[in-house]
Design a protein around this motif. Structure first.
Motif, short mmCIF file in Angstrom:
data_model
loop_
_atom_site.label_atom_id
_atom_site.label_comp_id
_atom_site.label_asym_id
_atom_site.label_seq_id
_atom_site.Cartn_x
_atom_site.Cartn_y
_atom_site.Cartn_z
N VAL A 12 0.86 -1.19 0.00
CA VAL A 12 0.00 0.00 0.00
C VAL A 12 0.89 1.22 0.00
CG1 VAL A 12 -1.76 1.30 1.22
CG2 VAL A 12 -1.82 -1.21 1.23
N ARG A 13 0.72 2.03 -0.99
CA ARG A 13 1.54 3.23 -1.10
C ARG A 13 0.89 4.37 -0.31
NH1 ARG A 13 2.79 6.60 -6.67
NH2 ARG A 13 4.22 8.14 -5.72
N ILE A 14 1.68 4.93 0.62
CA ILE A 14 1.17 6.03 1.44
C ILE A 14 1.47 7.36 0.75
CG2 ILE A 14 1.36 7.21 3.67
CD1 ILE A 14 2.15 4.58 4.91
N THR A 15 0.40 8.07 0.49
CA THR A 15 0.55 9.40 -0.12
C THR A 15 -0.03 10.44 0.83
OG1 THR A 15 -1.61 9.27 -1.21
CG2 THR A 15 0.30 8.37 -2.41
N TRP A 16 0.27 11.73 0.53
CA TRP A 16 -0.28 12.80 1.35
C TRP A 16 -1.80 12.80 1.32
CZ3 TRP A 16 1.93 15.22 5.06
CH2 TRP A 16 3.31 15.44 5.08
N ARG A 17 -2.37 12.50 0.16
CA ARG A 17 -3.83 12.49 0.02
C ARG A 17 -4.44 11.41 0.90
NH1 ARG A 17 -7.59 9.98 -3.30
NH2 ARG A 17 -9.45 11.25 -3.80
N ARG A 18 -3.87 10.20 0.85
CA ARG A 18 -4.39 9.10 1.66
C ARG A 18 -4.20 9.37 3.16
NH1 ARG A 18 -2.13 3.91 -1.85
NH2 ARG A 18 -3.71 4.05 -3.52
N ALA A 19 -3.07 9.98 3.55
CA ALA A 19 -2.84 10.29 4.96
C ALA A 19 -3.86 11.29 5.48
CB ALA A 19 -1.42 10.83 5.15
N ILE A 20 -4.14 12.30 4.65
CA ILE A 20 -5.12 13.32 5.05
C ILE A 20 -6.51 12.72 5.14
CG2 ILE A 20 -6.26 15.45 4.31
CD1 ILE A 20 -3.57 16.33 3.13
N ALA A 50 -7.23 9.57 5.78
CA ALA A 50 -7.27 8.69 6.95
C ALA A 50 -7.45 9.51 8.23
CB ALA A 50 -5.98 7.86 7.02
N LEU A 51 -6.70 10.62 8.35
CA LEU A 51 -6.82 11.48 9.52
C LEU A 51 -8.23 12.06 9.62
CD1 LEU A 51 -5.51 12.89 11.93
CD2 LEU A 51 -4.78 14.71 10.37
N ALA A 52 -8.79 12.50 8.50
CA ALA A 52 -10.15 13.03 8.50
C ALA A 52 -11.15 11.96 8.91
CB ALA A 52 -10.48 13.58 7.11
N GLY A 53 -10.91 10.72 8.44
CA GLY A 53 -11.81 9.63 8.82
C GLY A 53 -11.79 9.35 10.31
N ILE A 54 -10.58 9.40 10.90
CA ILE A 54 -10.46 9.18 12.35
C ILE A 54 -11.20 10.27 13.12
CG2 ILE A 54 -8.81 9.16 14.26
CD1 ILE A 54 -6.79 7.85 12.36
N ILE A 55 -11.02 11.52 12.69
CA ILE A 55 -11.70 12.64 13.36
C ILE A 55 -13.21 12.49 13.27
CG2 ILE A 55 -12.10 15.13 13.28
CD1 ILE A 55 -9.19 15.45 12.38
N VAL A 56 -13.71 12.11 12.11
CA VAL A 56 -15.16 11.92 11.93
C VAL A 56 -15.65 10.79 12.83
CG1 VAL A 56 -16.94 11.18 10.31
CG2 VAL A 56 -15.24 12.87 9.60
N ALA A 57 -14.89 9.70 12.90
CA ALA A 57 -15.29 8.56 13.74
C ALA A 57 -15.35 8.96 15.21
CB ALA A 57 -14.32 7.39 13.53
N VAL A 58 -14.34 9.72 15.65
CA VAL A 58 -14.33 10.18 17.05
C VAL A 58 -15.52 11.08 17.33
CG1 VAL A 58 -13.07 11.61 18.71
CG2 VAL A 58 -11.84 9.93 17.34
N MET A 59 -15.81 12.01 16.42
CA MET A 59 -16.93 12.92 16.61
C MET A 59 -18.27 12.17 16.62
SD MET A 59 -15.64 15.81 17.19
CE MET A 59 -17.14 16.79 17.13
N LEU A 60 -18.39 11.16 15.76
CA LEU A 60 -19.62 10.36 15.74
C LEU A 60 -19.77 9.59 17.06
CD1 LEU A 60 -19.62 8.98 12.09
CD2 LEU A 60 -21.28 10.57 13.10
N PHE A 61 -18.67 9.06 17.58
CA PHE A 61 -18.72 8.34 18.85
C PHE A 61 -19.13 9.29 19.98
CE2 PHE A 61 -16.44 6.86 22.73
CZ PHE A 61 -17.15 5.68 22.93
N ALA A 62 -18.57 10.50 19.99
CA ALA A 62 -18.94 11.48 21.01
C ALA A 62 -20.41 11.89 20.87
CB ALA A 62 -18.04 12.71 20.89
N TRP A 63 -20.86 12.04 19.63
CA TRP A 63 -22.25 12.45 19.38
C TRP A 63 -23.23 11.36 19.81
CZ3 TRP A 63 -25.66 10.05 15.94
CH2 TRP A 63 -26.89 10.70 15.76
N SER A 64 -22.82 10.12 19.71
CA SER A 64 -23.71 9.01 20.03
C SER A 64 -24.09 8.95 21.51
CB SER A 64 -23.07 7.68 19.62
OG SER A 64 -22.00 7.35 20.50
N GLY A 65 -23.25 9.53 22.36
CA GLY A 65 -23.51 9.47 23.80
C GLY A 65 -23.03 8.19 24.44
N ALA A 66 -22.33 7.37 23.71
CA ALA A 66 -21.86 6.09 24.25
C ALA A 66 -20.66 6.26 25.19
CB ALA A 66 -21.49 5.14 23.10
N MET A 67 -20.02 7.41 25.12
CA MET A 67 -18.86 7.65 25.99
C MET A 67 -19.32 7.72 27.44
SD MET A 67 -15.63 8.19 26.29
CE MET A 67 -14.50 8.84 27.50
N GLN A 68 -18.74 6.92 28.30
CA GLN A 68 -19.12 6.88 29.71
C GLN A 68 -18.41 8.01 30.46
OE1 GLN A 68 -20.90 6.62 32.43
NE2 GLN A 68 -21.13 4.39 32.27
#
Length: 349
Positions: free
Chosen positions: A3-11, A13-31
């Motif tokens: 898998v070739r890592i490029t700046w576009r793929r890194a950005i 991936a980082l955006a996906g992680i941020i979205v996932a974290v925000m969705l988890f926080a929005w869900s209210g599942a965080m204790q």
């Protein structure tokens, strides 16, 4: 497959992680309940970060003399009123409600020895995020912070009897219209006789102008006058009770209201200063407090505290009358001036 890592793929991936974290926080599942506690690794990490931060910032921001052992009564009184409920005290258990916080407040009799003097000072002054430990309510009163740091330093070796001796004053705590608990709290520092229990940092209240005492209490209550100890003590008092307290302590023997600073020819000779401005405000019938007979140590401490940091230009310091005057007095002259004013004899008849 490579898998070739490029700046576009890194950005992406980082955006996906941020979205996932925000969705988890929005869900209210965080204790977030205090009853759930922290994971062990979370607790270790936060405490490790805190200790590192305290070590670094205390080395840069704490004074070279972080302890003041001369005011244990006022420090103990504030500790009993503001800190004991969370931390407990010698012979006093902490509140079980406050111990249900995450993290619970530590037993300072066991943990105070883990910190250096500068670190204790820094923690007491600035507080600690995410722990419920507040910053000192009066950030300009470093003298109060030093006394509290010295008090906490003594806690591991303090007996219940010594703690009670510091926080309770003997004497008559009965006065018409004043709740016994309120008067006892005031007397624990100021003494039942209004003489300040022999403490250098606690002023004599007996004989003081009642109007001045009442105005001071009101200013402490609104935060216009700075003192974590006094602001906390009067925060819950109704104005009617402040009035009764002011007149109660003013009626006690103490200060020399008949002495006028203008009648003291030794002021210039003893202190090396000409101070007509003092007599203009601190004379009978004037707005300033009575100073004749006041503890020289208290007068000197207040003047020195008003001077603040001499490295800061005047434009950035308090423009109030007393701080402005205090900054004009050489520090080397303050003790002599305070002694001359406070120890002034009664005027000749």
């Amino acid at each position: 497959m490579t898998v070739r890592i490029t700046w576009r793929r890194a950005i992406l991936a980082l955006a996906g992680i941020i979205v996932a974290v925000m969705l988890f926080a929005w869900s209210g599942a965080m204790q977030v309940s205090a009853s759930s506690g922290h994971w062990r690794v979370t607790d270790w990490f936060l405490h490790w970060v805190m200790r590192n931060s305290v070590r670094t910032y205390s080395a840069l921001q704490a004074p070279d003399d972080p302890l003041d052992n001369t005011g244990m009564v006022s420090a103990a009184g504030h500790f009993r009123q503001s800190c004991q409920v969370c931390h407990g005290a010698p012979g006093v258990r902490p509140s079980p409600v406050m111990q249900s916080a995450t993290p619970p407040a530590p037993d300072l009799a066991k943990t105070a020895g883990e910190w250096r003097d500068r670190e204790l000072f820094w923690i007491i002054r600035h507080g600690v995020k995410y722990t419920g430990m507040p910053a000192w309510p009066a950030p300009d009163r470093l003298d109060e912070v030093k006394r509290m740091a010295a008090f906490v330093r003594l806690l591991p070796h303090m007996t219940p009897q010594q703690y009670r001796a510091l926080t309770q004053a003997a004497g008559d705590n009965a006065a018409a219209g004043i709740a016994p608990a309120t008067l006892a709290a005031c007397a624990s520092c100021h003494g039942a006789d209004g003489q300040g229990r022999g403490q250098r940092d606690i002023p004599i209240l007996g004989g003081q102008d009642p109007a001045y005492l009442l105005a001071s209490l009101r200013r402490y209550a609104t935060g216009q006058r700075s003192s974590a100890v006094m602001q906390t003590a009067v925060a819950g008092l109704p104005d009617a009770e402040m009035q009764r307290l002011a007149y109660h302590f003013a009626a006690l023997p103490g200060l020399k209201s008949e002495v006028r600073l203008a009648d003291l020819p030794t002021l210039k000779d003893q202190a090396g200063l000409s101070i007509p401005a003092c007599a203009n405000c601190h004379a009978p019938g004037k707005a300033g407090p009575i100073l004749a007979g006041q503890k020289p140590s208290y007068i000197a401490a207040r003047l020195k505290n008003w001077q603040q940091d001499k490295m800061v230009v005047d434009a950035r310091q308090s423009p109030a009358t007393m701080p402005t005057i205090a900054r004009r007095i050489p520090t080397s002259k303050i003790d002599a001036l305070a002694t001359t004013i406070g120890a002034s004899p009664p005027a000749k008849q």
